[in-house]
Design a protein around this motif. Structure first.
Motif, short mmCIF file in Angstrom:
data_model
loop_
_atom_site.label_atom_id
_atom_site.label_comp_id
_atom_site.label_asym_id
_atom_site.label_seq_id
_atom_site.Cartn_x
_atom_site.Cartn_y
_atom_site.Cartn_z
N THR A 446 9.19 4.88 14.48
CA THR A 446 8.93 3.85 15.49
C THR A 446 8.79 2.47 14.90
N ASP A 447 8.42 2.37 13.63
CA ASP A 447 8.29 1.06 13.00
C ASP A 447 9.67 0.41 12.87
N SER A 448 9.85 -0.78 13.50
CA SER A 448 11.18 -1.39 13.57
C SER A 448 11.74 -1.70 12.20
N LYS A 449 10.92 -2.18 11.28
CA LYS A 449 11.41 -2.53 9.95
C LYS A 449 11.88 -1.28 9.22
N GLN A 450 11.04 -0.23 9.25
CA GLN A 450 11.42 1.02 8.58
C GLN A 450 12.64 1.65 9.26
N PHE A 451 12.64 1.60 10.63
CA PHE A 451 13.72 2.20 11.40
C PHE A 451 15.07 1.57 11.04
N LEU A 452 15.15 0.23 11.11
CA LEU A 452 16.42 -0.44 10.85
C LEU A 452 16.81 -0.36 9.38
N SER A 453 15.83 -0.32 8.46
CA SER A 453 16.15 -0.22 7.03
C SER A 453 16.78 1.13 6.72
N VAL A 454 16.20 2.22 7.27
CA VAL A 454 16.76 3.55 7.03
C VAL A 454 18.14 3.67 7.68
N LEU A 455 18.27 3.16 8.92
CA LEU A 455 19.55 3.19 9.61
C LEU A 455 20.62 2.43 8.83
N ASN A 456 20.27 1.22 8.35
CA ASN A 456 21.22 0.41 7.58
C ASN A 456 21.65 1.13 6.31
N ARG A 457 20.70 1.74 5.59
CA ARG A 457 21.02 2.41 4.35
C ARG A 457 22.01 3.56 4.61
N THR A 458 21.78 4.32 5.69
CA THR A 458 22.66 5.44 6.03
C THR A 458 24.07 4.94 6.34
N ILE A 459 24.16 3.92 7.20
CA ILE A 459 25.48 3.40 7.60
C ILE A 459 26.18 2.75 6.41
N TYR A 460 25.42 2.01 5.58
CA TYR A 460 26.02 1.31 4.42
C TYR A 460 26.69 2.31 3.48
N HIS A 461 25.99 3.41 3.15
CA HIS A 461 26.56 4.38 2.21
C HIS A 461 27.78 5.07 2.82
N ASN A 462 27.76 5.33 4.14
CA ASN A 462 28.94 5.92 4.79
C ASN A 462 30.13 4.96 4.73
N ILE A 463 29.87 3.66 4.97
CA ILE A 463 30.95 2.65 4.93
C ILE A 463 31.53 2.58 3.52
N GLN A 464 30.66 2.61 2.50
CA GLN A 464 31.15 2.58 1.12
C GLN A 464 32.01 3.80 0.82
N ARG A 465 31.58 4.95 1.29
CA ARG A 465 32.36 6.18 1.07
C ARG A 465 33.71 6.09 1.77
N MET A 466 33.73 5.47 2.96
CA MET A 466 34.98 5.31 3.71
C MET A 466 35.87 4.21 3.14
#
Length: 621
Positions: A446-466
């Motif tokens: 629920t913490d917005s900072k933690q939420f968006l940081s984890v989401l960004n990290r997940t999407i960033y690594h997927n984009i790099q893999r792609m």
């Protein structure tokens, strides 16, 4: 009597000379034939040499341009960030962003920002402190090029030159930065300054394969400072350009280089088969000349001479036939190669058709999956506190816009985002984001900072893999007990207060594009908005304000606010319908170039929210 004596003398003389003449003529004729064959083979071999050199030089040029563009492309992220997000970037922010951009690049000596044409930021700072405050406009040669770059909005590319403080030779590229005003075309605002990058010459040439000791070519490059053929030589032996080299142009942002090459062992003036043609042809010509001499000078042994001559001529014919067969074999081999290439092209066309069918099926599956993952109307109607009406129309079969509405532990979470571009790749990234958001909510993040940081990290690594260059803007809203908490960077959020008064909430300082860098935790913030009865919250993607009519006029945020102010008292579904109809009227018959997404959120009256408490009272009565 005198005439008879002359004829008697002339007849033996003619008899003695004629055999030599006939033999010599035979030798000349055969040697002429051999010369014709050898000349054709030499020409074919010369063309083959140049073709081989051209193929290798084309590959070297492609590697050189790729290595150059990889480094020049690094400045695009800085330009976009300074122009649209943070024109007042600090040295610490610049160093942190630069370290991410050049993390995997070799030979980068520095990245720099020239605010008002003066070096204001540099990375790495250690060892380059003296460069802060440097004004390249004070150097007459650079001032003219920079002024021309600013006027034409083009990149200035200079070098090779010595790079301080190491003193190694390299190149410097500088690109003008123009600010991007809100809701205006990119870089349409005032001039901010320059972004520069310096990189090492030898690293660049090594990646292009020009320094490979096992190469089969000798290379040379001229065109210092992008002057092409008229520029100075800065790589290789200058004499290469005087040896009939194969030449290709290397494209630069503001000019070109001329890349030349010859074989490592220089050009060969004779074909491998030339020696054997001359040996075989010379022997055949000599033998034929001798035979002709014998035939002409000894008529008595004419029959034997004819037989020997026939054998000799047959051998000559066989030698010439062998040469012809070798040539025919080469023609057949080349024809077979062309036939094989044609078969491969036909096979590739068949595969391409099959691939197109497969891609069409994948696009259709992705489009259906994307539509299936949007919140259904019955789900939205189950939310007791809010009226929510959503709309999404992709510009192509698969869009890059995202929105979702989720409930968890008494909170209503609403997300809206826009992936760069549209099509299959953008649609897949949108599905990733939707899945990641739902997973994090299920995990009680629920913490917005933690939420968006984890989401960004997940999407960033997927984009790099792609190996993709996609990213997205994303805003998240958390609604609970008449309070709305907003976090993440996206378009403005519009709040229509009771009575039609418009509030526009900027999200530029609430986050950072998702998937652009590995860590955005330092950029994430949130804002809290109190919602009152009758208020309306509107979220949208840039496909609405940037929608153009046939005259190229954009719909604009002001027109959107005007429609909302006129219809705020209506239901969320009716407000959504009013906006979409007005946008369609503006677009008319013009083609839609971007995805259009709209979310209208309106608190329900308190009586409707508390109907679960009122119902039992009515039953008791």
């Amino acid at each position: 009597m005198t005439n008879n004596r002359w004829l008697a003398i002339r007849s033996p003389l003619k008899t003695r000379i004629f055999p030599y003449f006939a033999a010599s003529l035979t030798v000349v004729i055969l040697l002429t034939v051999v010369w014709g064959f050898e000349r054709a083979e030499r020409q074919r071999f010369s063309e083959q040499q140049r073709s081989d050199v051209l193929n290798q030089l084309s590959a070297a040029r492609a590697r050189l341009e790729a290595a150059l563009n990889q480094r020049l492309f690094l400045t695009r992220g800085l330009i976009a960030y300074v122009s649209t997000i943070n024109p007042d970037i600090t040295q610490n922010e610049f160093e942190r962003l630069s370290s991410v951009l050049i993390e995997e690049q070799q030979g980068i000596e520095f990245l720099a920002l020239y605010k008002d044409n003066i070096v204001s930021h540099i990375y790495p700072l250690a060892g380059n402190e003296a460069a802060i405050g440097f004004n390249p406009m004070n150097i007459p040669e650079e001032r003219e090029a920079i002024e021309r770059a600013i006027q034409n909005r083009q990149t200035v590319f200079a070098g090779p030159l010595k790079l301080e403080p190491k003193g190694n030779w390299g190149f410097i590229s500088r690109t003008p930065i123009f600010l991007t005003p809100l809701n205006k075309p990119p870089q349409s605002g005032r001039y901010w300054g320059l972004v520069g990058i310096g990189f090492d010459q030898n690293t660049l040439f090594k990646e292009a394969g020009l320094l490979n000791p096992s190469t089969q070519l000798q290379y040379a490059i001229r065109g210092k400072d992008g002057l092409g053929e008229t520029g100075e030589l800065f790589f290789g032996d200058g004499s290469i350009f005087q040896q009939n080299p194969v030449r290709l142009e290397v494209t630069l942002p503001n000019g070109s280089w001329q890349l030349a090459a010859i074989p490592a062992n220089r050009w060969s003036s004779t074909a491998p088969i030339s020696k054997w043609l001359w040996i075989g042809g010379g022997l055949s010509a000599l033998l034929a000349g001798v035979l002709v001499y014998i035939l002409v000078s000894e008529p008595v042994r004419l029959q034997k001479a004819v037989q020997r001559g026939t054998i000799a001529l047959r051998r000559s014919q066989e030698a010439l036939q062998k040469v012809n067969e070798e040539l025919e074999t080469r023609v057949e081999e080349r024809t077979a190669q062309l036939a094989q290439a044609n078969q491969e092209i036909t096979l590739l066309n068949s595969r391409l058709k099959a691939e197109n069918l497969r891609l069409s099926a994948e696009v259709e599956v992705t489009r259906r999956l994307q539509q299936m993952m949007l919140p259904k109307e019955e789900e939205l109607n189950q939310i007791a506190e809010l009226e929510i009406a959503g709309f999404m129309e992709p510009a192509t079969e698969v869009g890059g816009d995202y929105y979702d509405v989720l409930q968890n532990n008494g909170h209503v979470t609403i997300g809206i985002g826009d992936v760069t571009g549209h099509g299959l790749e953008s649609g897949v990234l949108m599905i990733m984001v939707q899945t990641a958001v739902r997973t994090l909510l299920e995990g009680a993040k629920t913490d917005s900072k933690q939420f968006l940081s984890v989401l960004n990290r997940t999407i960033y690594h997927n984009i790099q893999r792609m190996k993709s260059e996609k990213n997205l803007t994303l805003s998240l809203l958390d609604y609970h007990q008449d309070k709305l908490r907003l976090s993440g960077q996206h378009e403005e959020m519009i709040v229509v207060r009771s009575g039609g008064r418009i509030e526009r909430i900027d999200t530029i300082d609430l986050g950072f594009p998702v998937g652009l860098v590995a860590d955005i935790s330092d950029f994430v913030a949130d804002a809290e908005i109190q919602l009152n009865p009758g208020d309306v919250v509107v979220l949208y993607t840039d496909g609405i304000p940037e929608a153009e009519n046939a005259q190229g006029v954009q719909y604009g945020i002001e027109r959107l606010c005007q429609i909302l102010s006129q219809n705020w008292q209506r239901s969320a579904v009716e407000i959504r319908q009013a906006v979409i109809e007005d946008v369609r009227r503006h677009i008319g018959s013009q083609k839609v170039y971007d995805d259009i997404t709209l979310l209208v959120i309106k608190p329900k009256p308190s009586l409707l929210r508390d109907r679960s408490l009122i119902a039992p009272i009515k039953q008791d009565g």
